[in-house]
Each structure stands twice: as C-alpha cells, then as structure tokens.
Enzyme design. Structure first.
Site, PDB file in Angstrom:
ATOM      1  N   SER A 151      25.293  26.456  85.438  1.00 47.60           N
ATOM      2  CA  SER A 151      24.013  26.316  84.723  1.00 47.60           C
ATOM      3  C   SER A 151      24.242  25.472  83.477  1.00 47.60           C
ATOM      4  O   SER A 151      24.948  25.874  82.547  1.00 47.60           O
ATOM      5  CB  SER A 151      23.478  27.693  84.337  1.00 47.60           C
ATOM      6  OG  SER A 151      22.492  27.538  83.341  1.00 47.60           O
ATOM      7  N   HIS A 161      15.793  25.850  88.937  1.00 44.22           N
ATOM      8  CA  HIS A 161      15.321  27.236  88.877  1.00 44.22           C
ATOM      9  C   HIS A 161      14.115  27.253  87.939  1.00 44.22           C
ATOM     10  O   HIS A 161      14.267  27.110  86.733  1.00 44.22           O
ATOM     11  CB  HIS A 161      16.484  28.115  88.365  1.00 44.22           C
ATOM     12  CG  HIS A 161      16.107  29.530  88.077  1.00 44.22           C
ATOM     13  ND1 HIS A 161      16.936  30.377  87.375  1.00 44.22           N
ATOM     14  CD2 HIS A 161      15.015  30.270  88.398  1.00 44.22           C
ATOM     15  CE1 HIS A 161      16.367  31.568  87.273  1.00 44.22           C
ATOM     16  NE2 HIS A 161      15.192  31.526  87.873  1.00 44.22           N
ATOM     17  N   ASP A 208      22.590  34.862  89.797  1.00 44.24           N
ATOM     18  CA  ASP A 208      22.464  34.134  88.529  1.00 44.24           C
ATOM     19  C   ASP A 208      22.327  35.131  87.382  1.00 44.24           C
ATOM     20  O   ASP A 208      21.367  35.905  87.361  1.00 44.24           O
ATOM     21  CB  ASP A 208      21.212  33.235  88.637  1.00 44.24           C
ATOM     22  CG  ASP A 208      20.947  32.406  87.397  1.00 44.24           C
ATOM     23  OD1 ASP A 208      21.774  32.431  86.483  1.00 44.24           O
ATOM     24  OD2 ASP A 208      19.904  31.728  87.371  1.00 44.24           O
TER      25      ASP A 208
HETATM   26  C1  DX5 Z   1      18.865  32.839  82.874  1.00 45.02           C
HETATM   27  C2  DX5 Z   1      19.219  31.630  83.675  1.00 45.02           C
HETATM   28  C3  DX5 Z   1      20.646  31.461  83.968  1.00 45.02           C
HETATM   29  C4  DX5 Z   1      21.559  31.402  82.782  1.00 45.02           C
HETATM   30  C5  DX5 Z   1      22.849  32.048  83.208  1.00 45.02           C
HETATM   31  O1  DX5 Z   1      17.496  32.976  82.895  1.00 45.02           O
HETATM   32  O2  DX5 Z   1      18.521  31.653  84.914  1.00 45.02           O
HETATM   33  O3  DX5 Z   1      20.889  30.367  84.861  1.00 45.02           O
HETATM   34  O4  DX5 Z   1      21.811  30.119  82.278  1.00 45.02           O
HETATM   35  O5  DX5 Z   1      23.655  32.228  82.118  1.00 45.02           O
HETATM   36  P1  DX5 Z   1      24.975  33.131  82.139  1.00 45.02           P
HETATM   37  O6  DX5 Z   1      25.814  32.666  83.266  1.00 45.02           O
HETATM   38  O7  DX5 Z   1      25.572  32.920  80.798  1.00 45.02           O
HETATM   39  O8  DX5 Z   1      24.496  34.544  82.345  1.00 45.02           O
HETATM   40 ZN    ZN Z   2      19.021  30.116  86.416  1.00 39.75          ZN
END
Ligand code: DX5
Ligand code: ZN
Length: 228
Positions: free
Chosen positions: A13, A72, A180
């Site tokens: 991400s 997303h 995710d």
């Molecule tokens: C949250 C996003 C994720 C986020 C994940 O709403 O959909 O993609 O960036 O971040 P981490 O891996 O740090 O939990």
């Molecule tokens: Zn995401």
C-alpha cells in the site's frame, strides 16, 4: 491435500510510502518482486481520511506503464469513479459493498467495472458478514477482507476476522482473497493459514529498514500454505 491454484501476490500500500517520491517508491516495490501496487482512494466521507484520486493514478500509470495498479475505493459513491479511474489507468477497481450502490446493486456495479475493462473486486469491512459477498464470487476477480477498519495505515491486525477468510476459501478455492490492515511478518501466518493469498501491507514494509526482507517474509508465509 488438493493442489492449490492460487498464487502469492504482494500488493504494497503506497499510502505509507514517501508520496512526494511515489514514482521512485513504486519502482522499488516492483524491483523487489511485488506484483501489484495498492492505492487507497479515500474521499473523507466513507472513511474519515482523504488521500488521492484519478490524477495521482494517472501520473503513476505514466511513470509505470506495466504496473498492476490495484485500487481500493473507500468512497461513498464508487460508481462515480469508474470512468475517471479507467481513464487514469487503474488495473483493478475494488469497491466496498457497504457503500452506496447504483440501481441494480452490486451486480450492476460489477458490470460497470467490467465494461470499463478493469478487473473487479468487492471489499468488506471487519464487521460485515462474509455471506454478503457469496452471491458475487463467481463474477469477480477478487474479494478483499479488511483486517482493520478502513481509513488509516498503521492499525492493529484483527485476528477475529480470520474465520471469514476461511469460510470464503472453502467456498471459493481458486479466488484471489486479499487481506488489508496490520499485515506483517508477525501476522502473516494467521492470514495465510486461513487462506488469504493477496497481501496488502503499508507500514510493515515502508516503516522497515529491510523492505525486501519484509516482502520476502510475507511471500514465504503465503507460499508455505500453498505448498502444504
Ligand atoms: C486502510 C488501507 C490500507 C492501509 C494498510 O484503510 O486500506 O491499505 O494502507 O496499512 P497497514 O498495512 O499499515 O495496516
Ligand atoms: Zn487498502
């Protein structure tokens, strides 16, 4: 054990990358073997955060013609963004089933995305029952099961979501199942054992001094399960 047909896919991400150097960080991720680039599109309404939209996707597409740009959508009205994101060069369009659907519901939304030539995914929040996606699994390319409440990077992985991953894997042995939120070398085994194969990670990768090591360990977690 029957042979598994799905493969490990790592989708970092880019929300946690250095956004002033998006092109460079995306390149680094691809060079480190990541198949997809996960782009979190938030509108400040569906979730309490605001990120980026079609112009940024378009710049990323210009910089990386062959990248698989995994979008997303965390927006109130995803249907509004199908055409702009297609034009911008998105590869995949994943919409929340909890958001406002066009007339005809998720089926109409799926058709709209497919007609635009993009791959299509449905995403559910941690509290949404997995049964809600069951009617659509044969028509879509991926299901994303959130393992944190959508909106921000850096939250804690919710292991209690894993029974949903398991139930979906039993129902759809070949489907790409993405997780995710809070994925890291410490939580990957739980997600992979449940049957997830597309791994999104932001803070675990970009917050590490050894990004390649983190990517390798996420992949090894999934591959271990595929080979079991
Ligand atoms: C949250 C996003 C994720 C986020 C994940 O709403 O959909 O993609 O960036 O971040 P981490 O891996 O740090 O939990
Ligand atoms: Zn995401």
């Amino acid at each position: 054990m029957t042979a598994k047909t799905y493969k490990s896919i790592i989708s970092p991400s880019l929300l946690s990358c250095d956004l002033a150097n998006l092109e460079k960080d995306a390149k680094e991720m691809m060079e480190m073997g990541c198949e997809w680039l996960h782009m979190d599109i938030m509108d400040g309404h569906f979730v309490p955060n605001l990120t980026f939209g079609p112009p940024v996707i378009s710049s990323l597409r210009k910089a990386h013609k062959d990248a698989f740009i995994d979008c997303h959508l965390m927006v109130t009205e995803p249907a509004k963004w199908v055409a702009p994101l297609q034009k911008a060069g998105a590869s995949n369009f994943t919409f929340h089933i909890e958001s406002e659907m066009p007339e005809g519901g998720p089926k109409a939304m799926i058709k709209m995305v497919k007609d635009a030539g993009m791959k299509v995914g449905i995403v559910i929040k941690p509290k949404t029952p997995i049964e809600e996606v069951f009617p659509y699994v044969d028509d879509i390319d991926l299901v994303l099961i959130m393992t944190v409440e959508p909106g921000f990077s850096g939250q804690k992985f919710m292991p209690d979501v894993m029974p949903k991953v398991k139930a979906l894997r039993e129902k759809a042995p070949d489907l790409n199942i993405q997780v995710d939120g809070g994925l890291s070398p410490t939580t990957i085994d739980s997600a992979a054992e449940a049957g997830a194969n597309v791994i999104v990670a932001a803070s675990a990768i970009f917050g590490s001094d050894d990004r390649q090591g983190v990517i390798n360990s996420l992949r090894a977690g999934v591959d271990k399960q595929i080979q079991s």
